[in-house]
Scaffold this active site. Structure first.
Site, PDB file in Angstrom:
ATOM      1  N   PRO A 100       0.842  -1.208   0.000  1.00 26.04           N
ATOM      2  CA  PRO A 100       0.000   0.000   0.000  1.00 26.04           C
ATOM      3  C   PRO A 100       0.874   1.255   0.000  1.00 26.04           C
ATOM      4  CG  PRO A 100      -0.629  -1.503   1.775  1.00 26.04           C
ATOM      5  CD  PRO A 100       0.655  -2.023   1.194  1.00 26.04           C
ATOM      6  N   GLU A 101       0.645   2.105  -0.971  1.00 24.23           N
ATOM      7  CA  GLU A 101       1.365   3.375  -1.056  1.00 24.23           C
ATOM      8  C   GLU A 101       0.421   4.486  -0.607  1.00 24.23           C
ATOM      9  OE1 GLU A 101       4.453   3.870  -1.736  1.00 24.23           O
ATOM     10  OE2 GLU A 101       5.116   1.986  -2.623  1.00 24.23           O
TER      11      GLU A 101
END
Ligand code: ZN
Length: 272
Positions: A2-3
């Site tokens: 997850p960015e």
């Protein structure tokens, strides 16, 4: 992993379902994430959620008892809503129960994420948060800021923009894509990059993250469906992951190299 856009999408996905609701109890099935989940989390009892926000890739859930939950999704974490009757999946480590028909489940196969709790008044002084650079979509991350930092440094420009003390949330994919958009070689030394190109880079980072967040918005419904993976989305990528494929601008083969231990993709013709 997850960015920042996925974390922002997660925030937007969970906020309407949490704001003003009461955490009735918390079930912890695995206490060892990146760090141990503090005991106090399991003792939350009828506590109202009064606000939610994001700082870098940390989700902050502010509670009425003047405590704030700090949640990071690590490498493989996700949050989603389920019905209490839904079977608990493997790696659903924590379940927040509410005074509603939904419960929030924290799922993290690799357990590099974290759930911590701190007094709200000092949460931004927490060691994980206090040294973070500005948000990439805030006015604090601007041309003058980046130009000033770059002229004092001799490391590569890609290393600079991925440094969380300089600006938060520019992960490897977004760094590669932004440098392509700004036509800068990732290996270029910071103080050799022109002001014009640095300004283009500020715009590129903002534009790429904004577009990723807006694409994420289309997946918000997944946060309340138990049969889908939540909120992560395939970006249209120009260079990242495209070694030996033609550059979308000029047709030259995209090159991959290792920079700061990360795979770095660029076009040798467009990014000089
Ligand atoms: Zn090219």
């Amino acid at each position: 992993m997850p960015e920042l856009p996925e974390v922002e999408t997660t925030l937007r996905g969970i906020t309407p379902h949490l704001l003003g609701r009461f955490i009735k109890s918390v079930s912890i099935y695995q206490i060892q994430l990146r760090w141990l989940i503090p005991d106090i989390v399991s003792q939350l009892d009828n506590i109202k959620v009064i606000n939610l926000e994001r700082r870098a890739k940390y989700l902050l859930i502010h509670l009425e008892n003047e405590q704030t939950l700090i949640i990071h999704l690590g490498m493989s974490g996700s949050l989603r809503f389920c019905k209490p009757s839904d079977e608990r999946r493997k790696h659903d480590h924590v379940i927040f129960h509410f005074n509603t028909e939904q419960e929030l489940r924290y799922h993290d196969p690799r357990r590099f994420g974290c759930i911590l709790i701190e007094p709200t008044i000092s949460v931004f002084k927490h060691p994980l948060l206090k040294k973070l650079g500005p948000e990439p979509l805030s006015p604090d991350f601007n041309d003058a800021y980046l130009i000033d930092l770059a002229k004092k440094r001799k490391k590569s420009i890609k290393t600079l923009i991925m440094d969380q003390h300089i600006v938060v949330g520019v992960g490897n994919i977004y760094a590669c894509e932004a440098l392509f958009m700004a036509r800068i070689n990732p290996n270029e030394v910071c103080n050799k990059v022109s002001a014009k190109k640095l300004k283009a880079l500020v715009r590129a980072i903002s534009s790429i993250l904004t577009s990723a967040i807006s694409q994420g918005g289309t997946t918000l419904k997944d946060f309340v469906q138990s049969n889908h993976q939540p909120g992560y989305f395939a970006q249209q990528l120009s260079v990242y992951g495209r070694a030996n494929q033609p550059c979308p601008e000029c047709g030259t083969s995209i090159i991959v190299m290792t920079l700061g231990q990360r795979s770095t993709f660029y076009c040798p013709k467009c990014q000089k």
